[in-house]
Scaffold this motif. Structure first.
Motif, PDB file in Angstrom:
ATOM      1  N   LYS A 197       0.833  -1.210   0.000  1.00  0.00           N
ATOM      2  CA  LYS A 197       0.000   0.000   0.000  1.00  0.00           C
ATOM      3  C   LYS A 197       0.865   1.256   0.000  1.00  0.00           C
ATOM      4  CE  LYS A 197      -4.372  -1.209   2.178  1.00  0.00           C
ATOM      5  NZ  LYS A 197      -5.213  -0.993   3.363  1.00  0.00           N
ATOM      6  N   TRP A 225       3.707  -2.547  -7.161  1.00  0.00           N
ATOM      7  CA  TRP A 225       2.673  -3.427  -7.707  1.00  0.00           C
ATOM      8  C   TRP A 225       2.179  -2.936  -9.045  1.00  0.00           C
ATOM      9  CZ3 TRP A 225      -2.057  -1.020  -7.916  1.00  0.00           C
ATOM     10  CH2 TRP A 225      -2.322  -0.025  -7.005  1.00  0.00           C
ATOM     11  N   THR A 226       2.256  -1.639  -9.318  1.00  0.00           N
ATOM     12  CA  THR A 226       1.877  -1.120 -10.633  1.00  0.00           C
ATOM     13  C   THR A 226       2.872  -1.605 -11.680  1.00  0.00           C
ATOM     14  OG1 THR A 226       0.976   0.841  -9.567  1.00  0.00           O
ATOM     15  CG2 THR A 226       1.373   0.976 -11.920  1.00  0.00           C
ATOM     16  N   GLY A 240      -9.143  -9.321  -9.186  1.00  0.00           N
ATOM     17  CA  GLY A 240      -8.836  -8.218  -8.269  1.00  0.00           C
ATOM     18  C   GLY A 240      -9.989  -7.238  -8.158  1.00  0.00           C
ATOM     19  N   TRP A 241     -10.627  -6.937  -9.293  1.00  0.00           N
ATOM     20  CA  TRP A 241     -11.761  -6.019  -9.275  1.00  0.00           C
ATOM     21  C   TRP A 241     -12.915  -6.601  -8.454  1.00  0.00           C
ATOM     22  CZ3 TRP A 241     -11.889  -1.105 -10.615  1.00  0.00           C
ATOM     23  CH2 TRP A 241     -13.117  -0.484 -10.719  1.00  0.00           C
ATOM     24  N   ALA A 293     -12.651  -8.827  -6.069  1.00  0.00           N
ATOM     25  CA  ALA A 293     -12.238  -8.857  -4.664  1.00  0.00           C
ATOM     26  C   ALA A 293     -12.400  -7.479  -4.027  1.00  0.00           C
ATOM     27  CB  ALA A 293     -10.789  -9.329  -4.548  1.00  0.00           C
ATOM     28  N   MET A 294     -12.078  -6.434  -4.766  1.00  0.00           N
ATOM     29  CA  MET A 294     -12.229  -5.081  -4.232  1.00  0.00           C
ATOM     30  C   MET A 294     -13.703  -4.746  -3.994  1.00  0.00           C
ATOM     31  SD  MET A 294      -9.365  -3.848  -3.545  1.00  0.00           S
ATOM     32  CE  MET A 294      -9.938  -2.211  -3.162  1.00  0.00           C
ATOM     33  N   LYS A 295     -14.576  -5.207  -4.884  1.00  0.00           N
ATOM     34  CA  LYS A 295     -16.007  -4.976  -4.686  1.00  0.00           C
ATOM     35  C   LYS A 295     -16.500  -5.682  -3.418  1.00  0.00           C
ATOM     36  CE  LYS A 295     -18.228  -4.137  -9.021  1.00  0.00           C
ATOM     37  NZ  LYS A 295     -19.059  -4.703 -10.075  1.00  0.00           N
ATOM     38  N   VAL A 352     -14.678  -6.513  -0.792  1.00  0.00           N
ATOM     39  CA  VAL A 352     -14.092  -5.852   0.382  1.00  0.00           C
ATOM     40  C   VAL A 352     -14.880  -4.565   0.690  1.00  0.00           C
ATOM     41  CG1 VAL A 352     -12.048  -4.608   1.191  1.00  0.00           C
ATOM     42  CG2 VAL A 352     -11.810  -6.855   0.143  1.00  0.00           C
ATOM     43  N   LYS A 353     -15.182  -3.795  -0.318  1.00  0.00           N
ATOM     44  CA  LYS A 353     -15.920  -2.553  -0.092  1.00  0.00           C
ATOM     45  C   LYS A 353     -17.322  -2.826   0.468  1.00  0.00           C
ATOM     46  CE  LYS A 353     -13.604   0.534  -3.279  1.00  0.00           C
ATOM     47  NZ  LYS A 353     -13.732   1.446  -4.412  1.00  0.00           N
ATOM     48  N   SER A 354     -17.992  -3.849  -0.047  1.00  0.00           N
ATOM     49  CA  SER A 354     -19.334  -4.156   0.474  1.00  0.00           C
ATOM     50  C   SER A 354     -19.246  -4.707   1.899  1.00  0.00           C
ATOM     51  CB  SER A 354     -20.073  -5.123  -0.449  1.00  0.00           C
ATOM     52  OG  SER A 354     -19.403  -6.355  -0.499  1.00  0.00           O
ATOM     53  N   LYS A 412     -16.975  -3.844   4.101  1.00  0.00           N
ATOM     54  CA  LYS A 412     -16.691  -2.694   4.972  1.00  0.00           C
ATOM     55  C   LYS A 412     -17.968  -1.922   5.277  1.00  0.00           C
ATOM     56  CE  LYS A 412     -11.882  -1.635   3.989  1.00  0.00           C
ATOM     57  NZ  LYS A 412     -10.958  -0.629   3.420  1.00  0.00           N
TER      58      LYS A 412
END
Length: 93
Positions: free
Chosen positions: A51, A57-58, A79-80, A82-84, A86-88, A90
């Motif tokens: 982070k 990572w880029t 990854g996209w 997984a991010m969705k 994680v956001k839901s 949270k």
């Protein structure tokens, strides 16, 4: 006064012994968790490192996209998603 001080010192000594026994019992109870928790801690440290260094990572993803574009598109989709998730999650917490 002297007797009261002596009683307080004795009580302090008893409490110190009790605290030592409780610390040892607590340590024995969680001894089995020590190794898995240390691995989890290392994983959290790795995530925090990534982070704080987005260029790493880029660059890694850019190299993957250049050499293996099909794999890069799959990694991006996972990854996209997984991010969705994680956001839901949270938002629920």
């Amino acid at each position: 006064m002297r007797d009261k001080l002596k009683a307080l010192e004795q009580r302090q000594h008893e409490l110190m012994l009790q605290a030592d026994r409780e610390r040892k019992a607590f340590a024995e109870h969680f001894e089995a968790w020590e190794k898995p928790l240390s691995w989890a801690d290392k994983g959290i440290d790795a995530v925090q490192f990534l982070k704080s260094n987005p260029i790493l990572w880029t660059s890694a993803f850019a190299a993957l996209a250049h050499y293996k574009p099909k794999l890069a598109s799959k990694v991006l989709a996972v990854g996209w998603g997984a991010m969705k998730i994680v956001k839901s999650a949270k938002k629920l917490i």
